[in-house]
Each structure stands twice: as C-alpha cells, then as structure tokens.
Design an enzyme around this catalytic site. Sequence first.
Site, PDB file in Angstrom:
ATOM      1  NE  ARG A   1      25.293  -5.531  26.074  1.00 44.77           N
ATOM      2  CZ  ARG A   1      24.992  -6.794  25.790  1.00 44.77           C
ATOM      3  NH1 ARG A   1      25.404  -7.316  24.638  1.00 44.77           N
ATOM      4  NH2 ARG A   1      24.296  -7.528  26.637  1.00 44.77           N
TER       5      ARG A   1
ATOM      6  CG  ASP B   1      23.180  10.851   3.633  1.00 40.47           C
ATOM      7  OD1 ASP B   1      23.354   9.708   4.112  1.00 40.47           O
ATOM      8  OD2 ASP B   1      23.686  11.877   4.123  1.00 40.47           O
TER       9      ASP B   1
ATOM     10  CB  CYS C   1      21.301  -4.522  26.258  1.00 36.65           C
ATOM     11  SG  CYS C   1      21.234  -3.700  27.859  1.00 36.65           S
TER      12      CYS C   1
END
Length: 217
Positions: free
Chosen positions: A34, A140, A28
């Site tokens: 963050r 997945d 960030c």
Amino acid sequence: MLDLDLSGLFSPQPDASGAPTVQILTVCTGNVCRSPLAEQLLRTRLAPLDVAVSSAGTRALIDRPMDADAVRLAALLGVPADDSAAHRGRWLSETELVSPDLVLAMAREHRAGVVELAPARTRSTFTVREFARLAADVPDAQVREAADAAGTDPHARMRATLALLAERRGVVAPPSAASGDDVVDPYRRSWETYQLSAAQLMPAVEQVLRVLRATLA
C-alpha cells in the site's frame, strides 16, 4: 475494473539545490504494497511540483522489493516500471518523521504508530482516506486562501493547509462502518483484493493531489 487515469505523468523537477522542498511520507505495515503504491502514485502525479515522496512500514519487510501484484497495479496506474523496481522495504523510525511536511497513513493503526513515535506530528498525520474525507468539501479557493495567508514559504503553506483540514476533525461526519478510513491490506491475498485496495486508495490520492496543487502550485 479499475478506472485508470494516466494523466499527470511528468519528470521530477528538483529545485536548484537538488533537494525537493516539501516532503511527504506514506506509511503502511510491510512497506511492500500500500504505502509504496501510494508513494509512487503521488510522486508521479505531483511532478513538476517541488515535492519528494517516500514511504516506510511500521513492521517493514526490510529491503524486500515491492510485492508483485502491487507492481502490477502500479503499472496499470501509470507508474514508471523503474520506480517500482527500485523500491525496497524501509522501517519506520523517529528519524523518518523528522522532516516530512505531511504523513499519510494507509490505516488508522499506522497513524497511531506515527503519532506514538512522534507526537508532534499529530496535526500533520492523516490516514489517506481521512485526508480525502476532510478535504472533500473544501474548495480549492479556500485552500489557496489559507495557504496564501501563510506567505510564500512552501512549508508554511503546507502547515496552514493541514491545520485547515485538522480543524475539521470532529466537525465532518465520521466515515460509515462500510467505508471507513482505512485502505484494505491486500498482501498475500487475491488479485480482487488488490483491486479493492487500489479502488479505495485512488480517490483519496486524487483528493491529496488536488489539495497539494492548490497549496503549492
């Protein structure tokens, strides 16, 4: 209010050499809100997989501790207090971009900064919300199929998965102006802004976790 998911809390399990195999870097601006929150959420929830997570800032507040409200969020989201307390702001440099298998930026400006420093990282650098948007419709089984085709080496498996997602750039619909691919910067803003930032970050983190588990588990 935040929907708190405290599942997946395990102790990290390094490999026999003591060095985790797969490395993730979150980025960030100041590296006090963050990216450390994303780092700690991923590290907490990716254990016991053999993964190391670190963070840095494009204009880091070097050696500064994690912002108090970000620490509060981390605690609410199940991050161990010692992990948040140990954090110190770290500057993003080319050195930090040598080894990560995946770089997750908190906003498009941070992704641009990463790619400017290390152009070879283009296909392995995403904003965290971009990653989630590209991965959302990839089951997945498809992730595992791509990873399995690359063999058993975890770095090769990661490259295959990230290539799968990178190929979806320009194919998957871009984000709306309202949602965007950025996580809002809450630094020195209201507690409600910190909650908004977390509410944007958490669904993206969950997609990252899903994809990485399918790739590496």
